[in-house]
Motif scaffolding. Structure first.
Motif, PDB file in Angstrom:
ATOM      1  N   ALA A 255     -13.624  38.661   5.855  1.00  0.00           N
ATOM      2  CA  ALA A 255     -13.749  38.962   7.286  1.00  0.00           C
ATOM      3  C   ALA A 255     -15.209  39.141   7.673  1.00  0.00           C
ATOM      4  N   LEU A 256     -15.993  39.799   6.833  1.00  0.00           N
ATOM      5  CA  LEU A 256     -17.404  40.047   7.133  1.00  0.00           C
ATOM      6  C   LEU A 256     -18.214  38.755   7.140  1.00  0.00           C
ATOM      7  N   THR A 257     -17.870  37.826   6.249  1.00  0.00           N
ATOM      8  CA  THR A 257     -18.621  36.572   6.140  1.00  0.00           C
ATOM      9  C   THR A 257     -18.615  35.790   7.442  1.00  0.00           C
ATOM     10  N   VAL A 258     -17.486  35.790   8.133  1.00  0.00           N
ATOM     11  CA  VAL A 258     -17.396  35.027   9.385  1.00  0.00           C
ATOM     12  C   VAL A 258     -18.370  35.564  10.421  1.00  0.00           C
ATOM     13  N   VAL A 259     -18.522  36.877  10.426  1.00  0.00           N
ATOM     14  CA  VAL A 259     -19.359  37.508  11.447  1.00  0.00           C
ATOM     15  C   VAL A 259     -20.840  37.323  11.141  1.00  0.00           C
TER      16      VAL A 259
ATOM     17  N   GLY B 196      -9.600  36.531   7.025  1.00  0.00           N
ATOM     18  CA  GLY B 196     -10.366  35.436   7.614  1.00  0.00           C
ATOM     19  C   GLY B 196      -9.997  35.211   9.069  1.00  0.00           C
ATOM     20  N   PHE B 197      -8.709  35.259   9.371  1.00  0.00           N
ATOM     21  CA  PHE B 197      -8.255  35.093  10.756  1.00  0.00           C
ATOM     22  C   PHE B 197      -8.816  36.203  11.638  1.00  0.00           C
ATOM     23  N   ILE B 198      -8.767  37.436  11.149  1.00  0.00           N
ATOM     24  CA  ILE B 198      -9.311  38.561  11.926  1.00  0.00           C
ATOM     25  C   ILE B 198     -10.810  38.382  12.124  1.00  0.00           C
ATOM     26  N   GLY B 199     -11.525  37.964  11.079  1.00  0.00           N
ATOM     27  CA  GLY B 199     -12.965  37.773  11.201  1.00  0.00           C
ATOM     28  C   GLY B 199     -13.325  36.723  12.237  1.00  0.00           C
ATOM     29  N   VAL B 200     -12.651  35.580  12.225  1.00  0.00           N
ATOM     30  CA  VAL B 200     -12.921  34.518  13.206  1.00  0.00           C
ATOM     31  C   VAL B 200     -12.645  35.012  14.621  1.00  0.00           C
ATOM     32  N   THR B 201     -11.525  35.720  14.790  1.00  0.00           N
ATOM     33  CA  THR B 201     -11.146  36.201  16.122  1.00  0.00           C
ATOM     34  C   THR B 201     -12.135  37.224  16.648  1.00  0.00           C
ATOM     35  N   ILE B 202     -12.519  38.179  15.826  1.00  0.00           N
ATOM     36  CA  ILE B 202     -13.455  39.223  16.260  1.00  0.00           C
ATOM     37  C   ILE B 202     -14.824  38.619  16.551  1.00  0.00           C
ATOM     38  N   ALA B 203     -15.251  37.660  15.734  1.00  0.00           N
ATOM     39  CA  ALA B 203     -16.546  37.016  15.974  1.00  0.00           C
ATOM     40  C   ALA B 203     -16.569  36.314  17.316  1.00  0.00           C
TER      41      ALA B 203
END
Length: 386
Positions: free
Chosen positions: A127-131, A85-92
Motif C-alpha cells: 500500500a505504501l509503495t503506490v503512494v 494494493g487496491f487501497i494504496g491506489v485508491t488513496i493515492a
C-alpha cells in the motif's frame, strides 16, 4: 541490574532451529526473489524495481523462514497484497498530499486485512509503495494490481508451494498436514492429565484478544509434544529394544506361502517380517494378508478356500500368489530399538498396526513388537512403581 534488565527486555531468546534449516530458508528466498525480479523487469524500468519488489522481499522472510505461520499462508499472502494494493491506489488518487496519503493507506490496509483475515505485514509496504513509488508507479493506476502485484504474488506463491514441499521436513500450506497424515495422538485432547481440549485453546486465544503468530494446529502440536515429553520423563527411559521379542521368526521374498503358514502355526504368531539378503525389512506377512487372498465368497467354507490357496500349484504356471513377496504388505512400518515405548501408541492404536518389526541403527531386523509386549512392559512398570 541495568544490564540484566536490558537482557530480559531486548536480548533474543535462544532458538531451536538448526543452521541447515536456516540455510535452506535463505536459498529458497534466493530462488523466489530471483523469479520475482525477473518477472517485474518485464514491466518496469530497473530504477523502479526497488519500489515494487520491496514488499516481496518482506514476504520472502515469511514464506521461506516461517512457512507454517498464520501470516505466511496463501490467503494472507495473496489477499494481503492485493487488498492493500487496491487501497494504496485508491488513496493515492483521492489524497494528493503524499505524507497524509501514506499514513492513511497503511492504516486502512491494516484494518481491512484484519477484517478479511488476511493480515500479512508486507501488505502494508504494498500500500505504501503506490503512494511514494514515484511517477512510474502512479502511472500504472489500478493496473498496478495486475502487473506487477498479482504477477509477483503468483510467481512467489508457486515457488513457495513447490520448494516448501520439496525441502525435507517442510510442507506448505500448514493445512496440508491434515491431508497427508492421520491425526496425531491426543489431537483433540492436548493433555490427558490436564484434560485440555481444542475448545480450551480457542477460549484462551479469544481471552488474550490479540493476534498470536502461531496456528491453532501448531499450538496443539506444541502442547502434545510437551505432554509426551513430560510423560516420558515420568515413565523413565523405557526403549523398544528392552521390551521387544528378540530372535524373531523371519522369511525371505521367495519363501512359499504354505511354509509361512506352517511357521505361524508352529510358533503361534500372527506376523512374519520379510527380509532381504542384508536382513533389512522389505515387508511383513500377517494373518490378514492370508485372509485377503480368500475373502471373496465362492460357496465354499473359509477353511476350504484357505486350504486351496495354500496348496502349491502344479506345473510351471500359476494364477495365484505363491511366495512371501507376493502376499506381503510393503513397505512395512518399522520402529527403531532406541525409540521410546511412547512412540508405539499412535502406531498400535491409531494406525491399527499390531506387528512392528524392530530394527537397529543399520536398519537390520532385531526383534518384533506387539501390543502384548507393550502391555507387559507397562504392567511391570506399574508393579515396580508400587
Amino acid at each position: 541490574m541495568k544490564q540484566g534488565l536490558f537482557r530480559t527486555l531486548f536480548w533474543p531468546p535462544a532458538d531451536t532451529v538448526s543452521v541447515g534449516e536456516k540455510a535452506l530458508s535463505g536459498l529458497a528466498a534466493l530462488g523466489g526473489i530471483g523469479l520475482v525480479m525477473l518477472a517485474s523487469s518485464l514491466f518496469l524500468a530497473p530504477k523502479d524495481l526497488p519500489w515494487v519488489v520491496a514488499s516481496m522481499g518482506a514476504s520472502a522472510v515469511l514464506l521461506f523462514a516461517v512457512p507454517l505461520g498464520p501470516l505466511s499462508q496463501p490467503w494472507p499472502f495473496v489477499g494481503g497484497h492485493l487488498i492493500s494494493g487496491f487501497i494504496g491506489v485508491t488513496i493515492a488518487a483521492l489524497i494528493p498530499e503524499p505524507v497524509t496519503a501514506a499514513a492513511v493507506a497503511v492504516s486502512l490496509a491494516i484494518f481491512v486485512m484484519y477484517l478479511t483475515r488476511c493480515l500479512h505485514p508486507p501488505g502494508g509496504a504494498t500500500a505504501l509503495t503506490v503512494v511514494v513509488g514515484g511517477d512510474a508507479v502512479h502511472a500504472l493506476g489500478y493496473q498496478y494490481l495486475l502487473t506487477p502485484v498479482l504477477l509477483n504474488v503468483a510467481v512467489m506463491l508457486t515457488w513457495a508451494l513447490l520448494i516448501n514441499n520439496l525441502l525435507p521436513n517442510r510442507y506448505y500450506p500448514n493445512t496440508l498436514k491434515k491431508l497427508r497424515e492421520t491425526p496425531e495422538l491426543g489431537e483433540d485432547r492436548v493433555d490427558a492429565d490436564l484434560s485440555i481440549r481444542r475448545e480450551d485453546l480457542e477460549y484462551a486465544l479469544r481471552e488474550m484478544n490479540e493476534y498470536v503468530d502461531v496456528s491453532r494446529e501448531d499450538l496443539s502440536r506444541i502442547f502434545n509434544l510437551s505432554a509426551t515429553h513430560a510423560r516420558r520423563r515420568r515413565m523413565g527411559e523405557i526403549l523398544c529394544g528392552e521390551i521387544m521379542t528378540p530372535g524373531v521368526v523371519r522369511a525371505e521374498y521367495g519363501d512359499k506361502v504354505e511354509d509361512l503358514w506352517k511357521l505361524m502355526w508352529q510358533h503361534k504368531i500372527r506376523g512374519i517380517p520379510v527380509v532381504d539378503h542384508r536382513n533389512h525389512v522389505i515387508g511383513i506377512v500377517t494373518i490378514a494378508d492370508f485372509l485377503n487372498q480368500v475373502k471373496e465368497e465362492d460357496g465354499r467354507p473359509l477353511a476350504r478356500r484357505l486350504k486351496t490357496f495354500l496348496k502349491p500349484s502344479s506345473g510351471v504356471h500359476t494364477d495365484k500368489p505363491e511366495y512371501a513377496g507376493h502376499v506381503m504388505t510393503s513397505p512395512a512400518v518399522t520402529i527403531r530399538e532406541d525409540q521410546h515405548i511412547l512412540d508405539l501408541f499412535p502406531i498400535f492404536y491409531e494406525k491399527g498396526i499390531h506387528h512392528l518389526p524392530v530394527v537397529n541403527d543399520r536398519g537390520e531386523l532385531v526383534g518384533m513388537l506387539t501390543p502384548k509386549n507393550l502391555l507387559a512392559a507397562l504392567h511391570a512398570d506399574m508393579l515396580s512403581a508400587d
